[in-house]
Design a protein around this motif. Sequence first.
Motif, PDB file in Angstrom:
ATOM      1  N   LEU A  41     -83.899  30.930  10.857  1.00 57.39           N
ATOM      2  CA  LEU A  41     -85.348  31.107  10.944  1.00 57.39           C
ATOM      3  C   LEU A  41     -85.791  31.157  12.405  1.00 57.39           C
ATOM      4  CD1 LEU A  41     -87.826  31.267   8.990  1.00 57.39           C
ATOM      5  CD2 LEU A  41     -88.164  28.854   9.436  1.00 57.39           C
ATOM      6  N   ALA A  42     -84.989  30.613  13.300  1.00 58.46           N
ATOM      7  CA  ALA A  42     -85.299  30.633  14.729  1.00 58.46           C
ATOM      8  C   ALA A  42     -84.802  31.902  15.410  1.00 58.46           C
ATOM      9  CB  ALA A  42     -84.690  29.407  15.409  1.00 58.46           C
ATOM     10  N   ASP A  43     -84.123  32.769  14.665  1.00 61.52           N
ATOM     11  CA  ASP A  43     -83.577  34.016  15.197  1.00 61.52           C
ATOM     12  C   ASP A  43     -84.540  35.161  14.871  1.00 61.52           C
ATOM     13  OD1 ASP A  43     -82.129  36.256  15.923  1.00 61.52           O
ATOM     14  OD2 ASP A  43     -80.400  35.802  14.665  1.00 61.52           O
ATOM     15  N   ASP A  44     -85.106  35.759  15.898  1.00 62.28           N
ATOM     16  CA  ASP A  44     -86.099  36.819  15.709  1.00 62.28           C
ATOM     17  C   ASP A  44     -85.525  38.019  14.957  1.00 62.28           C
ATOM     18  OD1 ASP A  44     -88.837  37.377  16.153  1.00 62.28           O
ATOM     19  OD2 ASP A  44     -88.268  38.880  17.657  1.00 62.28           O
ATOM     20  N   ALA A  45     -84.253  38.308  15.151  1.00 65.45           N
ATOM     21  CA  ALA A  45     -83.633  39.440  14.456  1.00 65.45           C
ATOM     22  C   ALA A  45     -83.629  39.242  12.944  1.00 65.45           C
ATOM     23  CB  ALA A  45     -82.212  39.653  14.955  1.00 65.45           C
TER      24      ALA A  45
ATOM     25  N   VAL B  81     -85.072  22.908  15.953  1.00 62.23           N
ATOM     26  CA  VAL B  81     -83.849  23.564  15.512  1.00 62.23           C
ATOM     27  C   VAL B  81     -82.679  22.589  15.689  1.00 62.23           C
ATOM     28  CG1 VAL B  81     -82.333  25.546  15.881  1.00 62.23           C
ATOM     29  CG2 VAL B  81     -84.804  25.782  16.246  1.00 62.23           C
ATOM     30  N   CYS B  82     -81.915  22.380  14.633  1.00 63.00           N
ATOM     31  CA  CYS B  82     -80.750  21.491  14.696  1.00 63.00           C
ATOM     32  C   CYS B  82     -79.757  22.055  15.723  1.00 63.00           C
ATOM     33  CB  CYS B  82     -80.086  21.396  13.326  1.00 63.00           C
ATOM     34  SG  CYS B  82     -78.513  20.513  13.349  1.00 63.00           S
ATOM     35  N   PRO B  83     -79.476  21.303  16.786  1.00 65.37           N
ATOM     36  CA  PRO B  83     -78.596  21.836  17.834  1.00 65.37           C
ATOM     37  C   PRO B  83     -77.151  22.043  17.372  1.00 65.37           C
ATOM     38  CG  PRO B  83     -79.199  19.553  18.299  1.00 65.37           C
ATOM     39  CD  PRO B  83     -79.987  19.968  17.099  1.00 65.37           C
TER      40      PRO B  83
ATOM     41  N   TRP C 163     -77.235  25.195  15.073  1.00 62.70           N
ATOM     42  CA  TRP C 163     -77.497  26.386  15.885  1.00 62.70           C
ATOM     43  C   TRP C 163     -76.251  26.740  16.701  1.00 62.70           C
ATOM     44  CZ3 TRP C 163     -81.077  30.131  16.184  1.00 62.70           C
ATOM     45  CH2 TRP C 163     -81.055  30.967  17.302  1.00 62.70           C
ATOM     46  N   GLY C 164     -75.671  25.736  17.345  1.00 58.45           N
ATOM     47  CA  GLY C 164     -74.503  25.973  18.188  1.00 58.45           C
ATOM     48  C   GLY C 164     -73.319  26.534  17.424  1.00 58.45           C
ATOM     49  N   SER C 165     -73.118  26.086  16.192  1.00 58.88           N
ATOM     50  CA  SER C 165     -71.978  26.592  15.417  1.00 58.88           C
ATOM     51  C   SER C 165     -72.198  28.022  14.947  1.00 58.88           C
ATOM     52  CB  SER C 165     -71.697  25.681  14.223  1.00 58.88           C
ATOM     53  OG  SER C 165     -72.729  25.766  13.269  1.00 58.88           O
ATOM     54  N   ARG C 166     -73.437  28.484  14.910  1.00 57.83           N
ATOM     55  CA  ARG C 166     -73.731  29.843  14.450  1.00 57.83           C
ATOM     56  C   ARG C 166     -74.054  30.808  15.593  1.00 57.83           C
ATOM     57  NH1 ARG C 166     -74.619  26.113  10.952  1.00 57.83           N
ATOM     58  NH2 ARG C 166     -74.460  26.442   8.717  1.00 57.83           N
TER      59      ARG C 166
ATOM     60  N   ASP D 254     -74.121  29.475  22.702  1.00 59.16           N
ATOM     61  CA  ASP D 254     -75.001  29.023  23.784  1.00 59.16           C
ATOM     62  C   ASP D 254     -76.338  29.754  23.818  1.00 59.16           C
ATOM     63  OD1 ASP D 254     -73.124  27.207  24.659  1.00 59.16           O
ATOM     64  OD2 ASP D 254     -72.178  28.613  26.059  1.00 59.16           O
ATOM     65  N   GLU D 255     -76.528  30.732  22.946  1.00 58.54           N
ATOM     66  CA  GLU D 255     -77.781  31.483  22.905  1.00 58.54           C
ATOM     67  C   GLU D 255     -78.938  30.539  22.554  1.00 58.54           C
ATOM     68  OE1 GLU D 255     -79.590  34.970  20.011  1.00 58.54           O
ATOM     69  OE2 GLU D 255     -77.420  34.822  20.264  1.00 58.54           O
ATOM     70  N   LEU D 256     -80.086  30.741  23.164  1.00 58.38           N
ATOM     71  CA  LEU D 256     -81.261  29.920  22.852  1.00 58.38           C
ATOM     72  C   LEU D 256     -82.039  30.530  21.697  1.00 58.38           C
ATOM     73  CD1 LEU D 256     -82.562  28.979  26.414  1.00 58.38           C
ATOM     74  CD2 LEU D 256     -81.408  27.504  24.753  1.00 58.38           C
ATOM     75  N   PRO D 257     -82.673  29.707  20.863  1.00 60.37           N
ATOM     76  CA  PRO D 257     -83.448  30.238  19.738  1.00 60.37           C
ATOM     77  C   PRO D 257     -84.703  30.980  20.225  1.00 60.37           C
ATOM     78  CG  PRO D 257     -83.637  27.842  19.838  1.00 60.37           C
ATOM     79  CD  PRO D 257     -82.656  28.246  20.871  1.00 60.37           C
ATOM     80  N   ASP D 258     -85.106  31.977  19.452  1.00 66.45           N
ATOM     81  CA  ASP D 258     -86.324  32.734  19.767  1.00 66.45           C
ATOM     82  C   ASP D 258     -87.572  31.961  19.378  1.00 66.45           C
ATOM     83  OD1 ASP D 258     -84.942  35.101  20.678  1.00 66.45           O
ATOM     84  OD2 ASP D 258     -84.441  35.477  18.573  1.00 66.45           O
ATOM     85  N   HIS D 259     -87.468  31.118  18.384  1.00 68.81           N
ATOM     86  CA  HIS D 259     -88.604  30.327  17.891  1.00 68.81           C
ATOM     87  C   HIS D 259     -88.182  28.867  17.810  1.00 68.81           C
ATOM     88  CE1 HIS D 259     -90.515  34.091  16.774  1.00 68.81           C
ATOM     89  NE2 HIS D 259     -89.380  34.430  16.174  1.00 68.81           N
TER      90      HIS D 259
END
Length: 164
Positions: free
Chosen positions: A81-85, A120-122, A125-128, A131-136
């Motif tokens: 949900l934090a990924d704009d794509a 966002v659960c770090p 997020w990190g496992s998916r 090092d990319e930062l979330p968009d939201h």
Amino acid sequence: MYNKLRRVFTLVLGLTVVGLFNTASADWSIGDTEQDIVITLKSNPMSNPEAACLAVTFAKSLSGNPMANVTLFVTLDGVSLADDAVVSSRRFKCDTPWGEKTLIETLQDFLGGDDNNMVVCPLCWGSRYGDELPDHGVLPGSDDGTPGDAIGKMIFKADKILDF
């Protein structure tokens, strides 16, 4: 024997009736103390768009109450949900109290409100996403100033947790 059975039956019937009427009464008034509400989403919007829409719609709806401090907490596959794509896909249509909206519109409406947060659960997020930062939302422990212990504080402070 018959009198004992009759007394037990009367007692059971009485407790059942009292229990039914007791659980049917609800307090619909809004209290006068502020409440911290955490709404969690653990399913991927790509595989379960209804859960994502409902979680974000609940968050937006509850955040309209001045006595509510609402945080959307995305975990597991819900971190997408934090990924704009993912969320900007026009295929996600949400039925909301404000009419049909896309998922990204509903999310932006929620995040645009005063004091509305998405955490966002770090680990998830990190496992998916590496090092990319979330968009939201905010990523605890990242360079944006969000403390690393933000999740613990959020959960311990929560008055209510709604899980989707």
